[in-house]
Design an enzyme around this catalytic site. Structure first.
Site, PDB file in Angstrom:
ATOM      1  N   ARG A  57      20.412  -7.630 -17.054  1.00 19.79           N
ATOM      2  CA  ARG A  57      19.383  -6.579 -17.039  1.00 19.79           C
ATOM      3  C   ARG A  57      20.039  -5.244 -17.376  1.00 19.79           C
ATOM      4  O   ARG A  57      19.466  -4.413 -18.061  1.00 19.79           O
ATOM      5  CB  ARG A  57      18.673  -6.508 -15.682  1.00 19.79           C
ATOM      6  N   TYR A 109      -0.591   7.292 -30.420  1.00 20.77           N
ATOM      7  CA  TYR A 109      -0.864   5.853 -30.405  1.00 20.77           C
ATOM      8  C   TYR A 109      -1.742   5.531 -29.188  1.00 20.77           C
ATOM      9  O   TYR A 109      -1.517   6.052 -28.092  1.00 20.77           O
ATOM     10  CB  TYR A 109       0.483   5.125 -30.325  1.00 20.77           C
TER      11      TYR A 109
HETATM   12  C1  LIG Z   1       3.035   0.328 -31.807  1.00 21.50           C
HETATM   13  C2  LIG Z   1       3.323   1.727 -31.410  1.00 21.50           C
HETATM   14  C3  LIG Z   1       3.720   2.056 -30.102  1.00 21.50           C
HETATM   15  C4  LIG Z   1       3.809   1.027 -29.005  1.00 21.50           C
HETATM   16  O1  LIG Z   1       4.806   0.099 -29.248  1.00 21.50           O
HETATM   17  P1  LIG Z   1       4.754  -1.447 -28.782  1.00 21.50           P
HETATM   18  O2  LIG Z   1       6.004  -1.985 -29.367  1.00 21.50           O
HETATM   19  O3  LIG Z   1       3.506  -2.050 -29.320  1.00 21.50           O
HETATM   20  O4  LIG Z   1       4.765  -1.429 -27.279  1.00 21.50           O
HETATM   21  C5  LIG Z   1       4.020   3.378 -29.831  1.00 21.50           C
HETATM   22  N1  LIG Z   1       3.906   4.330 -30.780  1.00 21.50           N
HETATM   23  C6  LIG Z   1       3.509   4.058 -32.033  1.00 21.50           C
HETATM   24  C7  LIG Z   1       3.386   5.158 -33.026  1.00 21.50           C
HETATM   25  C8  LIG Z   1       3.198   2.760 -32.389  1.00 21.50           C
HETATM   26  O5  LIG Z   1       2.785   2.495 -33.643  1.00 21.50           O
END
Ligand SMILES: *Cc1c(COP(=O)(O)O)cnc(C)c1O
Length: 391
Positions: A57, A109
């Protein structure tokens, strides 16, 4: 833009760092590809005497190689790899305390907004969402208890930009740390640390992994205190990636430069094609002269990426027909892989936004987002033309 810090400190170009940083041949066998160290613990020679790893971890050699490479690509000193982009975001937030305040881009996002608004707000962290394309809006939102400015640039799906240098300057005057979600641009096209940000955040699920076969996240910084705090929180919470996932992201990084160049070349060709299309109302792509922040994009980015949004004529039903008529563009969420994807933000990635907010920000029912892959641009354009026929 200021010279990329990493180019000053590391004599090697981006392409070379992507293949060599953290990736010396494995000493025991000479394997040139970093092995997948599929182990949960490490034998110690004596109590507390070990070869740098105690429990997986906390650290794993495949992960350490990935972290060294990620740091080198952003010109940062420290890299941390996570089990997802959201796990990386969470770990940044775990460094805060109840009563702390965060100023964030309003067009972040969706999963980031949900994490802030529905999870961390319950633990007493306060958020203000601003149109970060206006630096004055960021300034007005700052409070005495503001600790982090969270930026995403370019944003999703509106592809708005924030002037990172100007935002970092005003944040630092108030002792606020700046974190930039650089997922859309990738370190190949944008270096937030060199522009003054304190940390860079990624969903490595997207361009860095690049093959739609792994979920991961990362944070890179040169701020030792911030890194130590995040490393502590990551280990305490357990937001860690497995060694196979680290291997896949590291393998993706090796071709990031050539993939990004192809994504951009294709995106520019498609954006120009759509811009003169009689059935397209508007095209949003930072590489087009018509983008309201094209000058800023040219100044702070080395390229414009592979994401395009465009609005077609007609209604919601027509847009749905358009989306189901493409054959090469897969109808799917996510982005940044070698294969092209198409989606309808109003009904998919951004459906959780209230309709009035969507309308106000320009995410109409015929507003389409594409992640342009690295197939032939001619084939991709022909595929979109087939979809126009179907509307
Ligand atoms: C997809 C995405 C995230 C989140 O990432 P995950 O790997 O899906 O947890 C955060 N920021 C942006 C701009 C993204 O496109």
């Amino acid at each position: 833009m200021p010279e990329n810090a990493s180019r000053r400190e590391n004599p090697h170009a981006f392409e070379t760092r992507a293949i060599h940083a953290g990736q010396d041949p494995e000493p025991a066998t000479g394997a040139v590809s970093v092995p997948i160290y599929q182990t949960s613990t490490y034998a110690q020679e004596d109590v507390g005497r070990h070869k740098g790893h105690e429990y997986a971890r906390t650290s794993n050699p495949t992960r350490s190689a990935l972290e060294a490479c990620l740091a080198a690509l952003d010109g940062g000193e420290f890299g941390l790899a996570f089990s997802s982009g959201c796990a990386a975001t969470s770990t940044v937030m775990n460094c805060l305390e109840a009563g702390d305040h965060v100023v964030s881009s309003d067009d972040v996002y969706g999963g980031t907004f949900r994490l802030f608004d529905k999870v961390y707000a319950r633990f007493g962290i306060e958020y203000t969402f601003v149109d970060a394309s206006r630096v004055e809006a960021i300034s007005e939102a700052m409070r005495p208890n503001t600790k982090i400015l969270w930026l995403e640039t370019p944003t999703n799906p509106l592809l708005k930009l924030t002037d990172i240098e100007a935002a970092a300057r005003l944040a630092h005057e108030r002792g606020v740390k700046v974190v930039v979600d650089n997922t859309f641009a990738s370190p190949y096209f944008q270096s937030p640390l060199a522009l003054g940000a304190d940390a860079v955040h990624y969903s490595t699920t997207k361009y860095l992994g690049g093959h739609s076969d792994v979920v991961g996240g990362a944070v890179v910084t040169s701020d030792r205190a911030l890194h130590d705090r995040m490393k502590f929180c990551q280990n305490a919470v357990g937001a860690v990636p497995g060694p196979l996932d680290c291997f896949l992201v590291l393998r993706g990084l090796k071709t990031l430069a050539i993939r990004m160049r192809e994504h951009e070349k294709n995106a520019l060709a498609i954006a120009r094609h759509l811009e003169k299309h009689r059935r397209v109302r508007r095209v949003v792509y930072p590489g087009l002269e018509s983008h309201p922040q094209h000058a800023l994009a040219k100044r702070q980015m080395r390229g414009f990426g592979g994401m395009i949004s465009f609005e077609i004529d007609g209604d919601a039903a027509g847009a749905r027909r358009f989306l189901s008529a493409t054959r090469l563009f897969f109808l799917a969420e996510s982005l940044g892989g070698v294969e092209s994807l198409i989606e309808l933000p109003a009904a998919m990635t951004h459906s959780s936004l209230p309709p009035e907010v969507r309308q106000k920000s320009g995410i109409s029912d015929t507003f389409i987002r594409i992640s342009v892959g690295i197939e032939s641009a001619d084939d991709l354009i022909a595929d979109l033309e087939r979809a126009f026929e179907a509307v």
